[in-house]
Design a protein around this motif. Structure first.
Motif, PDB file in Angstrom:
ATOM      1  N   ILE A  28       1.109  61.655 -32.971  1.00  0.00           N
ATOM      2  CA  ILE A  28       0.163  62.756 -32.799  1.00  0.00           C
ATOM      3  C   ILE A  28       0.291  63.765 -33.932  1.00  0.00           C
ATOM      4  O   ILE A  28      -0.699  64.332 -34.403  1.00  0.00           O
ATOM      5  N   ARG A  60      -1.205  69.265 -29.242  1.00  0.00           N
ATOM      6  CA  ARG A  60      -2.190  68.734 -28.306  1.00  0.00           C
ATOM      7  C   ARG A  60      -2.625  67.343 -28.739  1.00  0.00           C
ATOM      8  O   ARG A  60      -2.665  67.033 -29.933  1.00  0.00           O
ATOM      9  N   ILE A  61      -2.968  66.521 -27.781  1.00  0.00           N
ATOM     10  CA  ILE A  61      -3.461  65.176 -28.059  1.00  0.00           C
ATOM     11  C   ILE A  61      -4.987  65.211 -28.014  1.00  0.00           C
ATOM     12  O   ILE A  61      -5.565  65.494 -26.958  1.00  0.00           O
ATOM     13  N   VAL A  92      -4.021  57.095 -31.269  1.00  0.00           N
ATOM     14  CA  VAL A  92      -3.906  58.151 -30.264  1.00  0.00           C
ATOM     15  C   VAL A  92      -3.843  57.554 -28.863  1.00  0.00           C
ATOM     16  O   VAL A  92      -3.168  58.089 -27.978  1.00  0.00           O
ATOM     17  N   LEU A 108       1.156  67.805 -24.807  1.00  0.00           N
ATOM     18  CA  LEU A 108       2.066  66.755 -25.262  1.00  0.00           C
ATOM     19  C   LEU A 108       3.493  67.097 -24.883  1.00  0.00           C
ATOM     20  O   LEU A 108       3.959  68.211 -25.102  1.00  0.00           O
ATOM     21  N   SER A 115      -8.486  67.758 -25.011  1.00  0.00           N
ATOM     22  CA  SER A 115      -7.144  67.373 -25.429  1.00  0.00           C
ATOM     23  C   SER A 115      -6.196  67.442 -24.258  1.00  0.00           C
ATOM     24  O   SER A 115      -6.509  68.003 -23.220  1.00  0.00           O
ATOM     25  N   ILE A 144      -4.053  71.216 -32.177  1.00  0.00           N
ATOM     26  CA  ILE A 144      -4.215  69.792 -32.465  1.00  0.00           C
ATOM     27  C   ILE A 144      -3.655  69.470 -33.851  1.00  0.00           C
ATOM     28  O   ILE A 144      -2.954  68.473 -34.041  1.00  0.00           O
ATOM     29  N   SER A 178       6.099  59.502 -28.953  1.00  0.00           N
ATOM     30  CA  SER A 178       4.760  59.359 -29.498  1.00  0.00           C
ATOM     31  C   SER A 178       4.317  60.623 -30.221  1.00  0.00           C
ATOM     32  O   SER A 178       3.278  60.637 -30.882  1.00  0.00           O
ATOM     33  N   GLY A 235       0.034  69.178 -33.912  1.00  0.00           N
ATOM     34  CA  GLY A 235       0.585  68.134 -33.060  1.00  0.00           C
ATOM     35  C   GLY A 235       0.999  68.577 -31.683  1.00  0.00           C
ATOM     36  O   GLY A 235       1.722  67.853 -31.001  1.00  0.00           O
ATOM     37  N   ALA A 247      -0.570  57.133 -27.231  1.00  0.00           N
ATOM     38  CA  ALA A 247       0.142  58.351 -26.830  1.00  0.00           C
ATOM     39  C   ALA A 247      -0.630  59.147 -25.792  1.00  0.00           C
ATOM     40  O   ALA A 247      -0.268  60.263 -25.467  1.00  0.00           O
ATOM     41  N   ARG A 248      -1.675  58.543 -25.258  1.00  0.00           N
ATOM     42  CA  ARG A 248      -2.564  59.277 -24.361  1.00  0.00           C
ATOM     43  C   ARG A 248      -1.890  59.709 -23.062  1.00  0.00           C
ATOM     44  O   ARG A 248      -2.145  60.779 -22.541  1.00  0.00           O
TER      45      ARG A 248
END
Length: 282
Positions: free
Chosen positions: A23, A63-64, A90, A13, A10, A58, A19, A61, A93-94
């Motif tokens: 997420i 962590r991506i 996802v 963020l 991950s 995660i 974004s 929200g 928003a990477r």
């Protein structure tokens, strides 16, 4: 099992990135699927191969999740492809917002001109060089953030091989070619890459020698992009500020300045010979 601190499944963020809503929604969906399967975070993490703390971050929200994480979660939770399908959402928003915005402009450009004073231009950096560059930043980036930023930088370079590709002109300071970020071997590979890319028909690489007496670029690095709709924009990134320049008079100044910089630098052919010379001395 991976620990949360060293986990590579991950990315951190940015809380100011819009974004985050995407997420957060993905995290909530993951939590709903996990709870519907009767698994607590510890048991789910065990089956996934990650720590419960990462699962928690995660789901809330913070962590991506990487694509492979979503694929594994889909399998573990028996979602029948519904969780894996969120990879498309996802993906948007990477990377950091400022990187996505710049990449979007570059994808619309028919011509990109870049003048860089301290490091190799981002579109020309090899992975080891980019990793070393982010690794020396202070305050230090986390390992996850370094991975995210390196991946974003490399992804932007796809514009060079686009068909049709934009005309790319880059002016690099001589000192950049001699600064051994990452060590001598990384610098050698970076110089070899510059020679390779500089030989492409749509790329013109120039070197600004340290010995020049007149220099129009002493105010710092910047980029000028001519877009496919006929407009021209500038971009400047310094310290904590990433700024898109669209005001016509300011863009005109940058465009004029860039032309003068190119005129003062070595020609593309002379520049490739110069880089070969520096490579031989490295």
């Amino acid at each position: 099992m991976n620990t949360d601190g060293a986990d590579e499944s991950s990315w951190e963020l940015d809380p100011e990135d819009e974004s985050g809503a995407v997420i957060a929604t993905v995290g909530r969906q993951l939590k709903m699927w996990r709870e519907a399967s009767g698994l607590d975070r510890a048991k789910f993490g065990e089956r996934m191969g990650y720590g419960a703390n990462l699962i928690y971050k995660i789901e809330r929200g913070a962590r991506i999740p990487r694509p492979e994480f979503l694929d594994k979660a889909d399998e573990v939770l028996g979602a029948g492809g519904k969780i894996a399908a969120m990879k498309t959402d996802v993906e948007s928003a990477r990377y950091p917002k400022k990187v996505r915005d710049l990449a979007k402009l570059e994808s619309q450009a028919v011509e990109i001109g870049a003048y860089d004073t301290f490091v190799v231009s981002g579109l020309l950096q090899i992975e080891e060089y980019a990793r070393a560059l982010y690794g020396v930043r202070r305050p230090a980036f986390s390992e996850n953030e370094v991975e995210r930023l390196v991946a974003a930088r490399l992804a932007r370079q796809g514009v060079i091989h686009r068909d049709p590709a934009p005309l790319l002109t880059v002016v690099q300071e001589e000192a950049v070619l001699r600064r051994p970020l990452g060590g001598k071997m990384v610098l050698r590979r970076q110089l070899e890459h510059l020679l390779e890319v500089g030989s492409l028909r749509h790329v013109e690489l120039q070197v600004m020698p340290t010995c020049v007496e007149e220099h129009a670029g002493l105010a710092g690095s910047f980029k000028v992009m001519r877009l496919n709709d006929g407009t021209t924009v500038g971009h400047n990134e310094v310290q904590l500020v990433s700024r898109l320049i669209t005001e016509p008079k300011e863009v005109q100044v940058l465009d004029m300045r860039y032309g003068m910089i190119r005129a003062q630098a070595l020609t593309p052919r002379e520049s490739l010979s110069f880089i070969e010379k520096v490579l031989g001395e490295t």
